[in-house]
Motif scaffolding. Structure first.
Motif, PDB file in Angstrom:
ATOM      1  N   UNK A  29       0.837  -1.192   0.000  1.00 45.74           N
ATOM      2  CA  UNK A  29       0.000   0.000   0.000  1.00 45.74           C
ATOM      3  C   UNK A  29       0.874   1.245   0.000  1.00 45.74           C
ATOM      4  N   UNK A  30       0.465   2.264  -0.770  1.00 49.27           N
ATOM      5  CA  UNK A  30       1.206   3.521  -0.774  1.00 49.27           C
ATOM      6  C   UNK A  30       0.904   4.357  -1.996  1.00 49.27           C
ATOM      7  N   UNK A  31       1.456   5.567  -2.001  1.00 48.36           N
ATOM      8  CA  UNK A  31       1.273   6.510  -3.100  1.00 48.36           C
ATOM      9  C   UNK A  31       2.651   6.994  -3.545  1.00 48.36           C
ATOM     10  N   UNK A  32       2.989   6.761  -4.815  1.00 49.07           N
ATOM     11  CA  UNK A  32       4.348   6.976  -5.284  1.00 49.07           C
ATOM     12  C   UNK A  32       4.364   7.919  -6.486  1.00 49.07           C
ATOM     13  N   UNK A  33       5.356   8.817  -6.559  1.00 51.98           N
ATOM     14  CA  UNK A  33       5.406   9.784  -7.671  1.00 51.98           C
ATOM     15  C   UNK A  33       5.714   9.113  -9.003  1.00 51.98           C
ATOM     16  N   UNK A  34       5.162   9.682 -10.040  1.00 51.11           N
ATOM     17  CA  UNK A  34       5.478   9.284 -11.409  1.00 51.11           C
ATOM     18  C   UNK A  34       6.917   9.691 -11.698  1.00 51.11           C
ATOM     19  N   UNK A  35       7.601   8.957 -12.535  1.00 54.43           N
ATOM     20  CA  UNK A  35       9.022   9.228 -12.779  1.00 54.43           C
ATOM     21  C   UNK A  35       9.258  10.511 -13.563  1.00 54.43           C
TER      22      UNK A  35
END
Length: 271
Positions: A29-35
């Motif tokens: 689970x989590x929220x990750x930035x686009x590259x």
């Protein structure tokens, strides 16, 4: 079939798309930035990745080191770093994008707060103008794209040497409002307002004056009409005493930040 087509065409676009579609969640689970994109991010739920896009004019805030926060904020509040790509602007009246804070093109003391394409109009306090870089209201003479005369109601300061008794600044009555007055500092006019219950009284010497009781200022005796000034002053005094008592009762008082000059009762310069 899609991956096979990308290999045959050897298209950079396809390769980039394939790389993004193959994003693997670092955790369940989590929220990750686009590259590459600042307004896109990945939502991971049960180790499955979903590409999300912030509202037009918002960007994904990737400052949470644990990647547990899903937060889209105004672009100017987000450090995008190398994530330079953004979705094309979607504009409406007064809004360059659907979300954001934008200056008015005609009046330098007006700005617009846009939320989902709906624009709310705001106007800086008298004498101030909206600074496009800092995104706050500042003295008009400190905002390059603003003409000070526009927000000073047409008032212009006396030329250098015209006010013989002035020190580093001079005070001048507002032509239409007893409570308002101008301070001229290095040729620039800044509008101030007397505390409620008082009006500006022109001094005996040129360029001087103070805030006094209306009955002591000819022509301004009836400025407040039937308003009960004694009750207002008593209420302000009691509020001040209560605030002072609350401050003394606090074991570890906090330092208050220096107030920005966004009020008509901003502190005056000292001679």
């Amino acid at each position: 079939m899609k991956s096979f087509a990308c290999v045959l065409v050897i298209s950079a676009l396809c390769l980039n798309a394939f790389a993004q579609e193959s994003f693997k969640c670092p955790d369940d689970f989590g929220f990750y930035p686009h590259s590459r994109s600042c307004d896109k991010y990945w939502k991971c739920d049960n180790n499955a990745a979903e590409l999300k896009t912030c509202g037009n004019g918002l960007a994904f805030d990737a400052s949470d080191p644990k990647f547990l926060t899903e937060n889209c904020d105004y672009i100017h509040n987000v450090d995008c770093g190398d994530r330079a790509e953004l979705e094309p602007p979607i504009s409406t009246t007064h809004c360059e994008r659907l979300y954001g804070i934008f200056p008015d093109e005609a009046k330098c003391d007006v700005f617009w707060n846009c939320w989902n394409g709906e624009a709310s109009r705001y106007q800086c306090s008298p004498g101030l103008a909206y600074d496009r870089e800092a995104r706050v209201c500042m003295w008009a003479d400190q905002v390059p794209e603003c003409k000070n005369e526009e927000v000073a109601g047409g008032f212009t300061c006396p030329a250098a040497g015209e006010v013989s008794n002035a020190g580093s600044f001079s005070r001048h009555a507002h032509p239409d409002d007893c409570r308002k007055y101008y301070i001229c500092l290095e040729g620039q006019a800044r509008e101030y307002g007397c505390p409620i219950g008082t009006v500006f009284k022109i001094g005996d010497a040129d360029g001087t004056g103070n805030c006094e009781d209306p009955e002591d200022v000819p022509g301004c005796e009836d400025y407040y009409g039937d308003l009960d000034l004694k009750s207002i002053r008593k209420s302000e005094l009691l509020a001040g005493l209560q605030s002072s008592s609350a401050s003394r009762a606090t074991s570890a008082p906090k330092k208050a930040p220096r107030p920005a000059p966004a009020s008509r009762n901003a502190p005056e310069p000292s001679n």
